[in-house]
Design a protein around this motif. Structure first.
Motif, short mmCIF file in Angstrom:
data_model
loop_
_atom_site.label_atom_id
_atom_site.label_comp_id
_atom_site.label_asym_id
_atom_site.label_seq_id
_atom_site.Cartn_x
_atom_site.Cartn_y
_atom_site.Cartn_z
N PRO A 97 0.98 -1.09 0.13
CA PRO A 97 -0.06 -0.01 -0.10
C PRO A 97 1.01 1.15 0.11
O PRO A 97 1.89 1.23 0.61
CB PRO A 97 -0.74 -0.12 1.25
N VAL A 98 0.50 2.23 -0.75
CA VAL A 98 1.28 3.52 -1.04
C VAL A 98 0.61 4.59 0.09
O VAL A 98 -0.55 5.09 -0.28
CB VAL A 98 1.28 3.87 -2.34
N ASP A 99 1.31 5.05 0.79
CA ASP A 99 0.90 6.33 1.61
C ASP A 99 0.69 7.45 0.73
O ASP A 99 1.30 7.85 -0.37
CB ASP A 99 1.89 6.72 2.68
N THR A 100 -0.53 8.31 1.13
CA THR A 100 -0.62 9.69 0.26
C THR A 100 0.20 10.43 0.18
O THR A 100 0.51 11.21 -0.83
CB THR A 100 -2.05 10.13 0.87
N GLY A 101 0.99 10.81 1.32
CA GLY A 101 1.81 11.81 1.48
C GLY A 101 3.17 11.32 0.34
O GLY A 101 3.91 12.18 -0.09
N ILE A 102 3.64 10.11 0.31
CA ILE A 102 4.51 9.30 -0.57
C ILE A 102 4.15 9.71 -1.99
O ILE A 102 4.84 10.27 -2.56
CB ILE A 102 4.84 7.92 -0.26
N LYS A 103 2.94 9.43 -2.18
CA LYS A 103 2.34 9.79 -3.75
C LYS A 103 2.46 11.11 -4.04
O LYS A 103 3.07 11.66 -5.00
CB LYS A 103 1.10 9.24 -3.86
N ARG A 104 2.06 12.01 -3.27
CA ARG A 104 2.01 13.38 -3.58
C ARG A 104 3.05 14.44 -3.25
O ARG A 104 3.25 15.43 -3.73
CB ARG A 104 0.79 14.18 -2.75
N ARG A 105 3.97 13.85 -2.16
CA ARG A 105 5.03 14.90 -1.80
C ARG A 105 6.54 14.09 -1.75
O ARG A 105 7.23 14.73 -2.82
CB ARG A 105 4.82 15.15 -0.41
N LYS A 302 -3.84 2.23 -5.30
CA LYS A 302 -3.35 2.51 -4.13
C LYS A 302 -2.29 1.74 -3.39
O LYS A 302 -1.84 1.83 -2.30
CB LYS A 302 -4.72 2.36 -3.08
N ARG A 303 -1.88 0.70 -4.38
CA ARG A 303 -0.76 -0.09 -3.98
C ARG A 303 0.23 -0.45 -5.18
O ARG A 303 -0.38 -0.38 -6.45
CB ARG A 303 -1.29 -1.55 -3.23
N ILE A 304 1.42 -1.25 -4.72
CA ILE A 304 2.15 -1.80 -5.81
C ILE A 304 1.77 -3.26 -5.82
O ILE A 304 2.07 -3.81 -4.61
CB ILE A 304 3.68 -1.40 -5.73
N ASN A 305 1.26 -3.50 -6.70
CA ASN A 305 0.94 -5.33 -6.77
C ASN A 305 2.10 -6.03 -7.20
O ASN A 305 2.86 -5.69 -7.33
CB ASN A 305 -0.29 -5.28 -7.70
N ARG A 306 1.81 -7.27 -7.18
CA ARG A 306 2.84 -8.34 -7.49
C ARG A 306 3.24 -8.37 -8.83
O ARG A 306 4.44 -8.34 -8.95
CB ARG A 306 2.53 -9.78 -7.16
N ILE A 307 2.35 -8.21 -9.90
CA ILE A 307 2.85 -8.24 -11.10
C ILE A 307 3.75 -6.88 -11.31
O ILE A 307 4.79 -7.03 -12.14
CB ILE A 307 1.48 -7.85 -11.91
N GLU A 308 3.47 -5.88 -10.80
CA GLU A 308 4.23 -4.67 -10.99
C GLU A 308 5.49 -4.75 -10.48
O GLU A 308 6.57 -4.40 -10.78
CB GLU A 308 3.36 -3.46 -10.25
N GLY A 309 5.56 -5.45 -9.19
CA GLY A 309 6.84 -5.78 -8.61
C GLY A 309 7.73 -6.59 -9.42
O GLY A 309 8.93 -6.52 -9.47
N VAL A 310 7.20 -7.69 -10.11
CA VAL A 310 7.81 -8.55 -11.00
C VAL A 310 8.49 -7.68 -12.16
O VAL A 310 9.56 -7.89 -12.47
CB VAL A 310 6.79 -9.66 -11.63
N PHE A 311 7.60 -6.71 -12.73
CA PHE A 311 8.16 -5.98 -13.72
C PHE A 311 9.28 -5.17 -13.36
O PHE A 311 10.19 -4.80 -13.92
CB PHE A 311 6.84 -5.03 -14.25
N MET A 312 9.17 -4.39 -12.09
CA MET A 312 10.24 -3.72 -11.48
C MET A 312 11.42 -4.18 -11.42
O MET A 312 12.59 -4.17 -11.68
CB MET A 312 9.70 -2.93 -10.31
N THR A 313 11.37 -5.51 -11.05
CA THR A 313 12.45 -6.49 -10.70
C THR A 313 13.10 -6.65 -11.95
O THR A 313 14.44 -6.74 -11.94
CB THR A 313 12.09 -7.76 -9.68
N ALA A 314 12.49 -6.95 -13.11
CA ALA A 314 13.15 -7.32 -14.23
C ALA A 314 13.69 -6.26 -14.90
O ALA A 314 14.57 -6.43 -15.36
CB ALA A 314 11.80 -7.95 -15.31
N LEU A 315 13.03 -5.15 -14.66
CA LEU A 315 13.77 -3.90 -15.24
C LEU A 315 15.07 -3.72 -14.55
O LEU A 315 16.06 -3.19 -15.20
CB LEU A 315 13.00 -2.44 -14.67
#
Length: 326
Positions: A97-105, A302-315
């Motif tokens: 889950p991504v905190d709103t403050g992290i996302k906006r600030r 509202k969160r980074i999911n597992r598929i996105e996590g796999v893609f980021m690791t592959a990057l």
């Protein structure tokens, strides 16, 4: 016999990293409860600065010796690992889950800090005075002392702003067992010491094993040493995520990246001007591009999911292969 000894040191180093991260996260979470601030704020400050202490020590030592050109590549490599591998692996284990403050600030501040460093570091390229754009070893520009001072001032302003936000966003008092402040601080100090020592043991023993097995110094530097210096962030974020401290896990990554760009590069270039190679300038551009991709994932839900996590690791794996081939 030497290989056996290095294997034992490697095991001890990993054990120290894991146990140290356990104590460090527990102590940091207790501090957050004591001062009634969100865990993400502690992640952005205490945890991020603590896990980046090894990079700061190395860069400052190099700066004092007048040989700190490695500072840029160290910071870029560490930030890419934090952004893609640490967040990616944590998201694979458990959607973040991504905190709103992290996302906006904080995430936009991290990208702005990257852009500022690019503008400072690529003065030759941006002015059209770079001698050879195709030569990765050619100078793309230089971080001057005044650039470093600007970066340090920006970091101090960010730190003051974060502390003010922490005071404004105090949590309501909850019924829970009382926190002993001195014990929490002790946990943080002992945990951080174990993380730093364990990280050094892992890097040194892995480097010795790799060289014994025929890997070149360059390849060891691009892989084992680069990843090893970011082990504190990786292990701490994984442990924080496993304990349900998701805000602390993400705050650690974003805070560490801001810390690396503004304070570490700022202090290093203030001590001694840093000549930036074309390869490091390109890597800074890659870091900004990857930051925009990761921010897109953060904003898409509202969160980074597992598929996105796999893609980021592959990057990150793809970037590492690119760096090795280059």
């Amino acid at each position: 016999m030497q290989i056996v000894w290095n294997c034992l040191i490697l095991i001890v180093g990993f054990a120290a990293l894991i146990k140290g991260a356990d104590y460090f996260v527990d102590g940091s979470a207790a501090i957050a409860r004591f001062f009634k601030v969100p865990g993400v704020i502690i992640g952005l400050t205490i945890v991020s600065m603590g896990t980046s202490a090894p990079e700061l020590a190395v860069s400052v030592s190099a700066g004092l010796a007048g040989s700190n050109a490695i500072a840029v590549s160290n910071v870029v490599g560490s930030n890419l690992f934090n952004l893609l591998a640490v967040l990616g692996i944590c998201a694979i284990m458990r959607p973040l889950p991504v905190d709103t403050g992290i996302k906006r600030r904080d995430f936009p501040i991290s990208m702005a800090a990257t852009l500022l460093v690019i503008l400072f570091a690529g003065n030759l390229v941006l002015s059209g005075r770079s001698p050879d754009l195709a030569d990765s070893a050619a100078a793309a520009g230089k971080l001057f002392r005044w650039n470093g001072l600007v970066l340090v001032v920006c970091f101090l302003l960010y730190l003051v702003y974060t502390v003010r936000m922490a005071k404004r966003n105090r949590l309501e008092k909850e019924k829970e067992e009382p926190v002993v402040l001195w014990k929490s601080v002790l946990f943080i100090i002992l945990g951080l010491a174990a993380i730093i020592i364990g990280g050094q043991l892992v890097v040194n023993s892995a480097r010795a094993l790799a060289l014994a097995w025929g890997m070149s110094e360059t390849l060891v530097g691009l892989t084992i040493v680069a990843i090893g210096t970011s082990l504190p962030e990786l292990v701490t974020s994984i442990v924080a995520s496993s304990k349900g401290e998701n805000g602390m896990a993400i705050g650690n990554v974003v805070g560490s990246n801001i810390f690396n760009l503004l304070l570490i590069l700022g202090v290093s270039s203030s001590l001694h001007p840093i000549q930036v190679s074309m390869a490091s300038f390109v890597d800074l551009g890659v870091l900004l591009g990857m930051s925009m991709i990761a921010y897109g994932f953060v904003c898409s839900g509202k969160r980074i999911n597992r598929i996105e996590g796999v893609f980021m690791t592959a990057l990150y794996i793809g970037y590492t292969i690119f760096a090795i081939l280059r």
